[in-house]
Scaffold this motif. Structure first.
Motif, PDB file in Angstrom:
ATOM      1  N   GLU A  52       1.019  -0.904   0.272  1.00  0.00           N
ATOM      2  CA  GLU A  52       0.101  -0.039   0.556  1.00  0.00           C
ATOM      3  C   GLU A  52       0.814   0.948   0.030  1.00  0.00           C
ATOM      4  OE1 GLU A  52      -2.507  -0.963   3.695  1.00  0.00           O
ATOM      5  OE2 GLU A  52      -3.824  -1.621   2.414  1.00  0.00           O
ATOM      6  N   ILE A  80      -7.342  -4.418  -2.555  1.00  0.00           N
ATOM      7  CA  ILE A  80      -6.403  -3.518  -2.314  1.00  0.00           C
ATOM      8  C   ILE A  80      -6.218  -2.648  -3.690  1.00  0.00           C
ATOM      9  CG2 ILE A  80      -3.554  -2.581  -2.530  1.00  0.00           C
ATOM     10  CD1 ILE A  80      -3.728  -5.283  -0.328  1.00  0.00           C
ATOM     11  N   ASN A 127      -6.992   1.389  -4.128  1.00  0.00           N
ATOM     12  CA  ASN A 127      -6.381   2.540  -4.174  1.00  0.00           C
ATOM     13  C   ASN A 127      -5.959   2.888  -5.707  1.00  0.00           C
ATOM     14  OD1 ASN A 127      -4.179   3.013  -2.094  1.00  0.00           O
ATOM     15  ND2 ASN A 127      -4.744   0.571  -2.021  1.00  0.00           N
TER      16      ASN A 127
END
Length: 340
Positions: free
Chosen positions: A162, A189, A193
Protein backbone atom coordinates in the motif's frame (compact mmCIF):
# COMPACT_ATOMS: atom_id res chain seq x y z
CA UNK A 1 12.54 -3.88 -39.41
CA UNK A 2 15.62 -6.04 -39.04
CA UNK A 3 16.81 -5.94 -35.46
CA UNK A 4 20.41 -6.54 -36.49
CA UNK A 5 22.32 -5.83 -39.67
CA UNK A 6 24.01 -8.65 -41.57
CA UNK A 7 27.37 -7.22 -40.56
CA UNK A 8 26.49 -7.48 -36.89
CA UNK A 9 25.66 -11.15 -37.35
CA UNK A 10 29.33 -11.97 -37.49
CA UNK A 11 29.60 -11.07 -33.81
CA UNK A 12 26.90 -13.52 -32.79
CA UNK A 13 27.35 -17.20 -31.96
CA UNK A 14 27.51 -19.51 -34.96
CA UNK A 15 24.05 -20.87 -34.36
CA UNK A 16 22.19 -21.64 -37.57
CA UNK A 17 18.78 -20.39 -36.48
CA UNK A 18 20.13 -17.21 -34.91
CA UNK A 19 22.18 -16.49 -38.02
CA UNK A 20 19.06 -16.94 -40.12
CA UNK A 21 17.04 -14.70 -37.81
CA UNK A 22 19.77 -12.10 -37.90
CA UNK A 23 20.35 -11.98 -41.64
CA UNK A 24 16.91 -12.75 -43.07
CA UNK A 25 14.27 -12.32 -40.40
CA UNK A 26 12.20 -9.15 -40.50
CA UNK A 27 9.57 -8.36 -37.91
CA UNK A 28 7.25 -5.48 -38.69
CA UNK A 29 6.38 -5.20 -35.01
CA UNK A 30 9.41 -5.94 -32.81
CA UNK A 31 8.84 -7.42 -29.39
CA UNK A 32 9.08 -5.75 -25.99
CA UNK A 33 9.88 -7.93 -22.97
CA UNK A 34 8.07 -6.22 -20.10
CA UNK A 35 9.82 -8.28 -17.42
CA UNK A 36 13.30 -9.83 -17.34
CA UNK A 37 15.45 -10.27 -14.24
CA UNK A 38 18.74 -9.45 -15.96
CA UNK A 39 20.56 -8.55 -12.74
CA UNK A 40 20.24 -12.18 -11.65
CA UNK A 41 23.57 -13.81 -10.90
CA UNK A 42 23.04 -16.51 -13.53
CA UNK A 43 23.89 -13.99 -16.25
CA UNK A 44 27.20 -13.45 -14.46
CA UNK A 45 27.79 -17.20 -14.44
CA UNK A 46 26.86 -17.74 -10.78
CA UNK A 47 24.48 -20.53 -9.79
CA UNK A 48 23.68 -21.22 -6.12
CA UNK A 49 26.69 -19.21 -4.91
CA UNK A 50 29.16 -20.96 -7.21
CA UNK A 51 30.62 -19.53 -10.38
CA UNK A 52 30.14 -21.97 -13.23
CA UNK A 53 31.11 -19.86 -16.24
CA UNK A 54 32.09 -16.40 -17.42
CA UNK A 55 29.54 -13.57 -17.52
CA UNK A 56 27.62 -13.73 -20.80
CA UNK A 57 24.93 -11.05 -20.61
CA UNK A 58 26.15 -9.33 -23.77
CA UNK A 59 25.62 -12.57 -25.73
CA UNK A 60 22.19 -12.95 -24.11
CA UNK A 61 21.26 -9.44 -25.26
CA UNK A 62 22.57 -10.09 -28.76
CA UNK A 63 20.45 -13.24 -29.01
CA UNK A 64 17.40 -11.25 -27.88
CA UNK A 65 17.90 -8.62 -30.55
CA UNK A 66 18.46 -11.27 -33.21
CA UNK A 67 15.15 -12.85 -32.17
CA UNK A 68 13.23 -9.61 -32.61
CA UNK A 69 13.28 -8.16 -29.09
CA UNK A 70 14.11 -4.46 -29.29
CA UNK A 71 13.25 -3.33 -25.75
CA UNK A 72 13.58 -5.00 -22.35
CA UNK A 73 12.28 -3.80 -19.00
CA UNK A 74 14.60 -5.10 -16.27
CA UNK A 75 12.62 -6.08 -13.19
CA UNK A 76 13.75 -4.73 -9.82
CA UNK A 77 12.58 -6.23 -6.52
CA UNK A 78 14.24 -4.04 -3.88
CA UNK A 79 16.34 -0.90 -3.54
CA UNK A 80 19.60 -2.74 -4.22
CA UNK A 81 18.04 -4.25 -7.35
CA UNK A 82 17.05 -0.81 -8.60
CA UNK A 83 20.60 0.47 -8.15
CA UNK A 84 22.01 -2.65 -9.85
CA UNK A 85 19.57 -2.29 -12.74
CA UNK A 86 20.53 1.34 -13.31
CA UNK A 87 24.20 0.34 -13.32
CA UNK A 88 23.39 -2.41 -15.82
CA UNK A 89 21.61 0.04 -18.12
CA UNK A 90 24.56 2.43 -17.94
CA UNK A 91 27.00 -0.38 -18.75
CA UNK A 92 25.05 -1.42 -21.87
CA UNK A 93 23.93 1.86 -23.46
CA UNK A 94 23.78 0.32 -26.92
CA UNK A 95 20.74 -1.75 -25.86
CA UNK A 96 17.24 -0.38 -25.26
CA UNK A 97 16.83 -1.43 -21.65
CA UNK A 98 14.72 0.15 -18.93
CA UNK A 99 13.90 -0.70 -15.32
CA UNK A 100 11.30 -0.63 -12.58
CA UNK A 101 11.48 0.88 -9.07
CA UNK A 102 9.85 -1.02 -6.24
CA UNK A 103 9.92 -3.87 -3.74
CA UNK A 104 8.75 -7.43 -4.36
CA UNK A 105 6.28 -8.72 -1.76
CA UNK A 106 8.62 -11.45 -0.55
CA UNK A 107 11.21 -8.75 0.16
CA UNK A 108 8.90 -6.17 1.70
CA UNK A 109 10.60 -6.70 5.06
CA UNK A 110 13.61 -4.82 3.68
CA UNK A 111 11.79 -1.54 4.31
CA UNK A 112 12.58 -1.94 8.00
CA UNK A 113 15.25 -4.66 8.11
CA UNK A 114 18.70 -4.04 9.60
CA UNK A 115 17.62 -0.80 11.18
CA UNK A 116 16.29 0.68 7.91
CA UNK A 117 14.00 3.67 8.21
CA UNK A 118 10.94 2.77 6.09
CA UNK A 119 10.34 6.42 5.21
CA UNK A 120 13.92 6.91 4.05
CA UNK A 121 13.79 3.66 2.07
CA UNK A 122 10.59 4.74 0.31
CA UNK A 123 11.96 8.24 -0.32
CA UNK A 124 15.07 6.76 -1.95
CA UNK A 125 12.91 4.71 -4.32
CA UNK A 126 10.99 7.85 -5.27
CA UNK A 127 14.22 9.77 -5.73
CA UNK A 128 15.71 7.19 -8.09
CA UNK A 129 12.52 7.13 -10.15
CA UNK A 130 12.50 10.92 -10.46
CA UNK A 131 16.24 11.15 -11.19
CA UNK A 132 16.09 8.59 -14.00
CA UNK A 133 13.03 9.66 -15.95
CA UNK A 134 12.91 7.79 -19.23
CA UNK A 135 14.86 4.83 -17.88
CA UNK A 136 12.61 4.03 -14.93
CA UNK A 137 9.29 3.16 -16.56
CA UNK A 138 7.22 1.49 -13.81
CA UNK A 139 6.68 1.07 -10.09
CA UNK A 140 7.29 -2.52 -9.11
CA UNK A 141 7.65 -5.33 -8.88
CA UNK A 142 5.19 -4.94 -6.04
CA UNK A 143 2.06 -6.67 -4.83
CA UNK A 144 1.28 -9.72 -2.69
CA UNK A 145 2.56 -13.30 -2.58
CA UNK A 146 0.83 -15.56 -0.06
CA UNK A 147 2.49 -18.66 -1.54
CA UNK A 148 5.80 -17.67 0.05
CA UNK A 149 4.98 -16.30 3.45
CA UNK A 150 8.18 -17.89 4.78
CA UNK A 151 10.04 -14.95 3.22
CA UNK A 152 7.72 -12.18 4.42
CA UNK A 153 4.57 -12.29 6.52
CA UNK A 154 1.17 -11.28 5.21
CA UNK A 155 0.81 -8.10 7.27
CA UNK A 156 4.20 -6.71 6.21
CA UNK A 157 3.47 -7.44 2.56
CA UNK A 158 0.14 -5.63 2.72
CA UNK A 159 1.51 -2.63 4.60
CA UNK A 160 4.36 -1.94 2.20
CA UNK A 161 2.39 -2.80 -0.93
CA UNK A 162 0.00 0.00 0.00
CA UNK A 163 2.89 2.40 0.66
CA UNK A 164 4.23 1.92 -2.86
CA UNK A 165 1.19 3.62 -4.37
CA UNK A 166 2.89 6.76 -3.04
CA UNK A 167 5.64 6.28 -5.64
CA UNK A 168 3.01 6.25 -8.38
CA UNK A 169 1.51 9.45 -7.00
CA UNK A 170 4.93 11.13 -6.90
CA UNK A 171 6.01 10.03 -10.38
CA UNK A 172 2.91 9.26 -12.45
CA UNK A 173 4.44 5.91 -13.41
CA UNK A 174 2.39 2.78 -14.17
CA UNK A 175 2.54 -0.28 -11.92
CA UNK A 176 4.23 -3.64 -12.51
CA UNK A 177 2.25 -5.93 -10.21
CA UNK A 178 2.71 -9.34 -8.59
CA UNK A 179 -0.16 -11.50 -7.31
CA UNK A 180 0.10 -15.07 -6.01
CA UNK A 181 -2.57 -17.02 -4.11
CA UNK A 182 -4.02 -14.00 -2.34
CA UNK A 183 -7.70 -14.85 -2.48
CA UNK A 184 -9.49 -11.53 -2.79
CA UNK A 185 -6.93 -9.48 -0.84
CA UNK A 186 -4.91 -8.26 -3.84
CA UNK A 187 -8.05 -7.36 -5.75
CA UNK A 188 -9.46 -5.53 -2.72
CA UNK A 189 -6.31 -3.44 -2.30
CA UNK A 190 -6.13 -2.58 -6.00
CA UNK A 191 -9.79 -1.61 -6.00
CA UNK A 192 -9.41 0.60 -2.93
CA UNK A 193 -6.34 2.34 -4.39
CA UNK A 194 -7.29 2.41 -8.07
CA UNK A 195 -7.48 6.20 -8.14
CA UNK A 196 -3.86 6.47 -6.96
CA UNK A 197 -2.28 5.14 -10.17
CA UNK A 198 -3.00 5.23 -13.87
CA UNK A 199 -1.98 2.17 -15.86
CA UNK A 200 -0.77 -1.17 -14.55
CA UNK A 201 -0.02 -4.75 -15.55
CA UNK A 202 -0.37 -7.89 -13.44
CA UNK A 203 2.66 -9.80 -14.63
CA UNK A 204 3.22 -13.56 -14.89
CA UNK A 205 -0.51 -14.11 -14.57
CA UNK A 206 -1.61 -17.70 -13.90
CA UNK A 207 -4.90 -17.11 -12.10
CA UNK A 208 -8.47 -18.04 -12.92
CA UNK A 209 -10.68 -16.74 -15.70
CA UNK A 210 -12.81 -14.90 -13.16
CA UNK A 211 -9.76 -13.24 -11.60
CA UNK A 212 -8.47 -12.15 -15.00
CA UNK A 213 -11.82 -10.66 -15.93
CA UNK A 214 -12.00 -8.75 -12.63
CA UNK A 215 -8.53 -7.27 -13.19
CA UNK A 216 -9.38 -6.29 -16.76
CA UNK A 217 -12.59 -4.69 -15.49
CA UNK A 218 -10.38 -2.49 -13.29
CA UNK A 219 -8.51 -1.34 -16.39
CA UNK A 220 -5.37 -3.42 -15.80
CA UNK A 221 -3.29 -5.29 -18.35
CA UNK A 222 -2.36 -8.97 -18.10
CA UNK A 223 1.26 -10.08 -18.54
CA UNK A 224 1.78 -13.57 -19.97
CA UNK A 225 4.96 -15.68 -19.89
CA UNK A 226 5.83 -19.38 -19.94
CA UNK A 227 4.57 -19.87 -16.37
CA UNK A 228 1.20 -18.50 -17.51
CA UNK A 229 0.96 -21.24 -20.15
CA UNK A 230 1.75 -24.48 -18.34
CA UNK A 231 -1.63 -26.20 -18.26
CA UNK A 232 -4.68 -26.60 -20.48
CA UNK A 233 -6.61 -24.42 -18.04
CA UNK A 234 -3.87 -21.76 -18.27
CA UNK A 235 -4.23 -21.75 -22.05
CA UNK A 236 -7.99 -21.32 -21.75
CA UNK A 237 -7.53 -18.26 -19.55
CA UNK A 238 -4.72 -16.77 -21.67
CA UNK A 239 -6.79 -17.16 -24.83
CA UNK A 240 -9.58 -15.15 -23.19
CA UNK A 241 -7.41 -12.12 -22.31
CA UNK A 242 -8.66 -9.29 -24.55
CA UNK A 243 -6.04 -8.30 -27.11
CA UNK A 244 -6.29 -4.70 -25.98
CA UNK A 245 -5.26 -5.78 -22.43
CA UNK A 246 -2.45 -8.21 -23.29
CA UNK A 247 1.33 -7.91 -22.75
CA UNK A 248 4.10 -10.49 -22.99
CA UNK A 249 7.25 -11.20 -20.98
CA UNK A 250 9.83 -13.88 -20.26
CA UNK A 251 10.48 -13.32 -16.52
CA UNK A 252 13.96 -14.59 -17.43
CA UNK A 253 15.92 -16.42 -16.12
CA UNK A 254 12.76 -18.23 -15.04
CA UNK A 255 9.41 -19.16 -16.63
CA UNK A 256 10.62 -20.71 -19.88
CA UNK A 257 8.20 -22.83 -21.93
CA UNK A 258 9.10 -26.49 -21.41
CA UNK A 259 8.30 -29.66 -23.31
CA UNK A 260 6.02 -30.80 -20.47
CA UNK A 261 3.84 -27.68 -20.76
CA UNK A 262 0.52 -27.66 -22.58
CA UNK A 263 1.77 -24.69 -24.61
CA UNK A 264 4.80 -26.47 -26.06
CA UNK A 265 2.94 -27.89 -29.06
CA UNK A 266 2.20 -24.34 -30.24
CA UNK A 267 5.85 -23.20 -30.23
CA UNK A 268 7.25 -22.89 -33.73
CA UNK A 269 10.84 -21.90 -32.86
CA UNK A 270 11.66 -24.79 -30.53
CA UNK A 271 15.41 -24.73 -31.29
CA UNK A 272 15.89 -21.00 -31.01
CA UNK A 273 19.57 -21.06 -30.03
CA UNK A 274 22.15 -23.63 -28.98
CA UNK A 275 22.27 -24.55 -25.30
CA UNK A 276 24.48 -26.57 -23.01
CA UNK A 277 22.74 -28.91 -20.59
CA UNK A 278 24.53 -27.76 -17.45
CA UNK A 279 26.10 -24.44 -16.40
CA UNK A 280 29.53 -25.98 -15.81
CA UNK A 281 29.48 -27.24 -19.43
CA UNK A 282 28.96 -23.70 -20.73
CA UNK A 283 30.57 -22.71 -24.01
CA UNK A 284 30.95 -19.17 -25.28
CA UNK A 285 28.03 -18.12 -27.45
CA UNK A 286 25.64 -20.75 -26.10
CA UNK A 287 22.76 -20.53 -23.67
CA UNK A 288 22.18 -22.73 -20.65
CA UNK A 289 19.29 -25.18 -20.48
CA UNK A 290 16.83 -24.11 -17.79
CA UNK A 291 18.08 -20.51 -17.75
CA UNK A 292 15.50 -18.51 -19.67
CA UNK A 293 16.45 -15.54 -21.87
CA UNK A 294 14.57 -12.64 -23.47
CA UNK A 295 15.18 -14.26 -26.88
CA UNK A 296 12.45 -16.77 -26.06
CA UNK A 297 9.81 -14.03 -25.98
CA UNK A 298 8.89 -14.95 -29.54
CA UNK A 299 7.78 -18.37 -28.25
CA UNK A 300 5.26 -16.74 -25.90
CA UNK A 301 3.94 -14.72 -28.83
CA UNK A 302 3.69 -17.84 -31.00
CA UNK A 303 1.64 -19.67 -28.37
CA UNK A 304 -0.72 -16.75 -27.83
CA UNK A 305 -1.26 -16.25 -31.55
CA UNK A 306 -2.04 -19.96 -31.95
CA UNK A 307 -4.50 -20.26 -29.06
CA UNK A 308 -6.23 -17.02 -30.07
CA UNK A 309 -6.44 -18.13 -33.69
CA UNK A 310 -4.83 -14.99 -35.12
CA UNK A 311 -1.68 -14.26 -37.07
CA UNK A 312 1.62 -13.76 -35.26
CA UNK A 313 2.09 -10.31 -36.79
CA UNK A 314 -1.32 -9.15 -35.62
CA UNK A 315 -0.63 -10.43 -32.12
CA UNK A 316 2.75 -8.70 -32.00
CA UNK A 317 1.33 -5.44 -33.32
CA UNK A 318 -1.45 -5.26 -30.75
CA UNK A 319 0.79 -6.25 -27.85
CA UNK A 320 3.40 -3.70 -28.89
CA UNK A 321 0.78 -0.96 -29.08
CA UNK A 322 -0.39 -1.81 -25.56
CA UNK A 323 3.14 -1.80 -24.19
CA UNK A 324 4.12 1.47 -25.81
CA UNK A 325 0.93 3.11 -24.55
CA UNK A 326 1.60 2.12 -20.94
CA UNK A 327 5.38 2.21 -20.51
CA UNK A 328 6.59 4.38 -23.40
CA UNK A 329 3.83 6.92 -24.11
CA UNK A 330 6.39 9.41 -25.43
CA UNK A 331 7.15 6.95 -28.27
CA UNK A 332 3.54 6.32 -29.19
CA UNK A 333 3.58 8.41 -32.33
CA UNK A 334 3.03 7.64 -35.98
CA UNK A 335 5.35 4.76 -36.79
CA UNK A 336 6.01 3.92 -33.13
CA UNK A 337 4.89 0.37 -33.83
CA UNK A 338 8.20 -0.06 -35.56
CA UNK A 339 11.64 -0.17 -33.92
CA UNK A 340 12.49 3.29 -32.61
Amino acid sequence: VSTQSTGECATLPQDNLLRRLCSNHTMAFPLIDIGANLTDSMYRGWYRDKQKHSPDLEAVLARAEAAGVDKIIVTAGCLADVEASLELLAAHPQHQMYTTVGVHPTRAGEFEANGNDPEAYLDRLKQLALEHTGRVVAVGECGLDFDRLQFCDRETQIRFFERQFEICEATGLPMFLHNRNTGGTFLDIITANRSRFGEGVVHSFDGSLEEMEALVELGLYIGINGCSLRTTENLKVASAVPLERLMIETDAPWCDIRSTHASFEHVQTKELYQQVKKPDKWEEGKGVKGRNEPATLVQVAEVLAAIKGIGLEELCQRVRENTLRVFFPYLETTGANRSE
